[in-house]
Write a protein that holds these residues in place. Structure first.
Motif, short mmCIF file in Angstrom:
data_model
loop_
_atom_site.label_atom_id
_atom_site.label_comp_id
_atom_site.label_asym_id
_atom_site.label_seq_id
_atom_site.Cartn_x
_atom_site.Cartn_y
_atom_site.Cartn_z
N ARG A 1 53.69 20.21 31.87
CA ARG A 1 52.23 20.12 32.03
C ARG A 1 51.81 20.61 33.40
O ARG A 1 50.83 21.37 33.52
CB ARG A 1 51.78 18.68 31.80
N ALA A 2 52.53 20.21 34.44
CA ALA A 2 52.19 20.65 35.79
C ALA A 2 52.30 22.16 35.91
O ALA A 2 51.45 22.81 36.55
CB ALA A 2 53.12 19.98 36.81
N TRP B 1 51.86 24.39 33.50
CA TRP B 1 50.74 25.03 32.79
C TRP B 1 49.41 24.81 33.51
O TRP B 1 48.54 25.68 33.47
CB TRP B 1 50.71 24.52 31.36
N GLU B 2 49.25 23.67 34.14
CA GLU B 2 48.03 23.46 34.93
C GLU B 2 47.98 24.46 36.09
O GLU B 2 46.91 24.99 36.42
CB GLU B 2 47.99 22.02 35.46
N LEU C 1 46.80 27.79 34.70
CA LEU C 1 45.35 27.85 34.55
C LEU C 1 44.66 28.14 35.88
O LEU C 1 43.68 28.90 35.93
CB LEU C 1 44.82 26.54 33.96
N GLU C 2 45.16 27.55 36.95
CA GLU C 2 44.60 27.83 38.27
C GLU C 2 44.80 29.30 38.64
O GLU C 2 43.91 29.94 39.22
CB GLU C 2 45.25 26.93 39.32
N ALA D 1 45.70 26.43 27.68
CA ALA D 1 44.80 25.27 27.73
C ALA D 1 45.18 24.25 26.67
O ALA D 1 45.12 23.03 26.91
CB ALA D 1 43.35 25.71 27.55
N VAL E 1 48.22 22.39 27.87
CA VAL E 1 47.84 21.41 28.89
C VAL E 1 47.22 20.17 28.23
O VAL E 1 47.55 19.03 28.59
CB VAL E 1 46.86 22.03 29.91
N ARG F 1 48.37 16.38 28.41
CA ARG F 1 47.48 15.33 28.93
C ARG F 1 47.44 14.13 28.00
O ARG F 1 47.49 12.97 28.43
CB ARG F 1 46.08 15.91 29.12
#
Length: 604
Positions: free
Chosen positions: A94-95, A97-98, A101-102, A128, A131, A135
């Motif tokens: 998850r980290a 993929w976040e 996105l950034e 997204a 992510v 989440r």
């Protein structure tokens, strides 16, 4: 000429020359400016495309190492070992993929080339969704009424095995099963502790696929299938060695791991699973359900709006159904007609072989029409096979994809022949077993573009059912009604899915809605409703996707008039591959602007 006249003439000539020079100079300057702007735009596109490519290539290479389900490159053969699914690994993913996105926020989308913009839209939506799943810790619920992590493993055994290394890697997977199952069970316990499970009612009997492994001899399990017929290029002695290693791994690792899982399911998980049906009743439920709507429909529609769309579309389909009933001179109402269709023996196969042969005949009818509707046909062919018997009681009526059209031959009185043409068009050709290979055979496309987007893929398959009326596939009014029943089935999903997950509907209420509005059998209705209950949002993708394709076609037909070519339109839709619905709509706008030329005719 007088001197004064001569002077005036000379002055006019000089002014004319000066003006011409000024105009020419301005024209040259304008051309230079346009050329400079064009070069700058091309440079910006190249730079933006390169930045996007660097992001997705690095992430995709990393992702392949993660061996996520449905994400592996099919050309890479059989992987050694099973994926890590523990909570720490999931958090790290998850980290990552976040962070992606950034990075994507730093790409100037307006500077991308047309193809780059499509790649950006597809890729960003894909990441997204990953992510969002992280989440909401979707990995803590790795099963539903339709599929499960343990049964999905058997699909690996049905892949093509070509080399000795493939077999060695597969044996490594078999030996890795206990670790993989332990991690999945730990995740399920975490989900159980916070009330994040499939509803208990949808889990009844689903342990049968586990029990079937526990009670089988190693050579009788699906895991041994690749070893029953091995490539002749592998020497006989090595074949014997690999078979022995597989049998030992199945006996000592796979079957005991299934026995532990079976005890967990029966003694701990199913008894304590949530009794609530609604996704909105799960932790952070409203946001969770909305995330599934976004993932599966690629839109930001709200549940209430989708519910209203479903009711409106159902009213239109009911009117079409009434016209068919009038054509066959049926004098009763819709409930009586549905009862007639569900019970008259003429509409049902007597043997599994008959059902399979009828499906094959329908598929060959499409082959005779294909070139009239499609300019490009896939090289890949597909087989028609029955759903495996251990899964068939809980499985949908059919499923298709690259190389295969699965037909459910379980409980033949629930498999109506009048619905078989629509099912075949949806699952085989021109539906899933046609669309997916066309997309995968495109050259020069990033690997992530082969991922499946439900709104597009299911929308296309449902559109294919309607297309069958134009193609002459439906030969009787009853088959036309079967198609309409399938249309109503998908439109009713908009009503039922949102009803269950956002409006407090009961299981019985959802079943009654399907029984009253479609010709599906009682068995199909029960398995389908349990699928919608345990898999929130997925059922919304079909009809909304079809509506987007149908609306795009109507727009193109109106704009292009006699220039509209159905083959060019279909080729344009299919060459995109799976994309979010807004991308599809934008591509058809471009198709219209280009005069309706298909992608292959224009050399794109």
């Amino acid at each position: 000429m007088k001197k004064t006249g001569l002077r005036r003439h000379v002055r006019r000539q000089v002014r004319g020359c000066l003006l011409a020079c000024l105009l020419a100079s301005a024209s040259c300057a304008g051309t230079a400016t346009a050329a400079t702007a064009s070069a700058a735009s091309a440079s910006a596109s190249a730079g933006a495309d390169a930045r996007l490519r660097a992001i997705h290539e690095a992430e995709w290479q990393w992702r392949q190492g993660q061996r996520l389900e449905n994400e592996e490159d099919e050309t890479s053969g059989i992987s050694a070992g099973l994926p890590q699914v523990d909570a720490a690994t999931q958090a790290a993913r998850r980290a990552r993929w976040e962070g992606v996105l950034e990075q994507l926020d730093g790409v100037a989308e307006q500077d991308l080339s047309p193809e780059g913009r499509i790649n950006y839209a597809v890729y960003r939506a894909q990441v997204a969704a990953l992510v969002a799943n992280g989440r909401f810790r979707e990995y803590e619920k790795p099963l539903n009424a339709d599929s499960s992590f343990w049964f999905n493993m058997t699909y690996e055994a049905r892949k093509p095995f070509r080399t000795r290394q493939d077999y060695m890697n597969y044996v490594a997977q078999l030996n890795d099963v206990p670790r993989y199952f332990r991690e999945q069970v730990a995740n399920m316990r975490a989900g159980l502790a916070r009330g994040f499970t499939p509803p208990k009612v949808t889990l009844a009997g689903r342990d049968g696929t586990i029990a079937g492994i526990v009670g089988a001899k190693p050579a009788e399990t699906p895991f041994y299938l690749p070893f029953k017929a091995m490539p002749a290029a592998i020497p006989a002695a090595e074949q014997d060695s690999l078979r022995a290693a597989a049998l030992e791994a199945i006996a000592r690792r796979v079957i005991p791991a299934h026995a532990e899982l079976l005890a967990f399911m029966r003694d701990e998980y199913v008894p304590r699973a949530t009794g609530n049906l609604a996704a909105e009743s799960l932790p952070d439920g409203k946001a969770y359900y909305q995330s599934k709507i976004v993932e599966y429909t690629t839109t930001h529609l709200a549940a209430d709006e989708i519910h209203r769309i479903g009711l409106a579309e159902m009213a239109k389909i009911r009117a079409e159904m009434a016209a068919v009933m009038k054509e066959v001179k049926f004098t009763g109402g819709l409930p009586a007609f549905l009862q007639f269709l569900r019970t008259d023996p003429r509409f049902y196969a007597r043997t599994p072989e008959e059902l399979l042969m009828r499906a094959a005949w329908i598929a060959k009818k499409f082959d005779g029409k294909a070139e009239q509707y499609f300019g490009r046909l896939p090289r890949s062919r597909f087989a028609i096979i029955p759903v495996p018997p251990d899964q068939a009681p809980y499985y949908t009526s059919g499923r298709g994809g690259p190389g295969v059209y699965l037909v459910n031959t379980y409980d033949l009185p629930s498999r109506a022949l009048y619905s078989l043409p629509a099912l075949t068009l949806h699952e085989s050709a021109p539906g899933h077993a046609f669309q997916m290979p066309v997309a995968m055979e495109q050259g020069g496309r990033p690997a992530f573009r082969n991922a499946y987007i439900s709104a597009y893929g299911e929308g296309w398959a449902l559109y294919s059912e309607r297309l069958g009326t134009e193609m002459g596939i439906y030969e009787t009014p009853y088959e036309v009604f079967g198609m309409l029943s399938y249309q109503a089935w998908r439109a009713s999903r908009l009503v039922v899915d949102t009803g269950i997950h956002a409006k407090g509907w009961t299981r019985e209420q959802a079943q009654r809605y399907l029984m009253d509005n479609t010709a599906l059998s009682r068995h199909e209705v029960e398995t389908e409703v349990d699928r919608y209950i345990s898999w929130p949002g997925q059922a919304l993708s079909y009809y909304l996707g079809q509506m987007a394709i149908t609306e795009a076609r109507a727009k193109a037909e109106a704009a292009l008039g006699e220039r509209f070519d159905i083959r060019a339109f279909h080729d344009t839709v299919l060459e995109l591959g799976s994309v979010p619905l807004p991308v599809l709509k934008a591509r058809i706008d471009r198709f219209i602007g280009e005069g309706g030329k298909g992608p292959y005719a224009t050399g794109q």
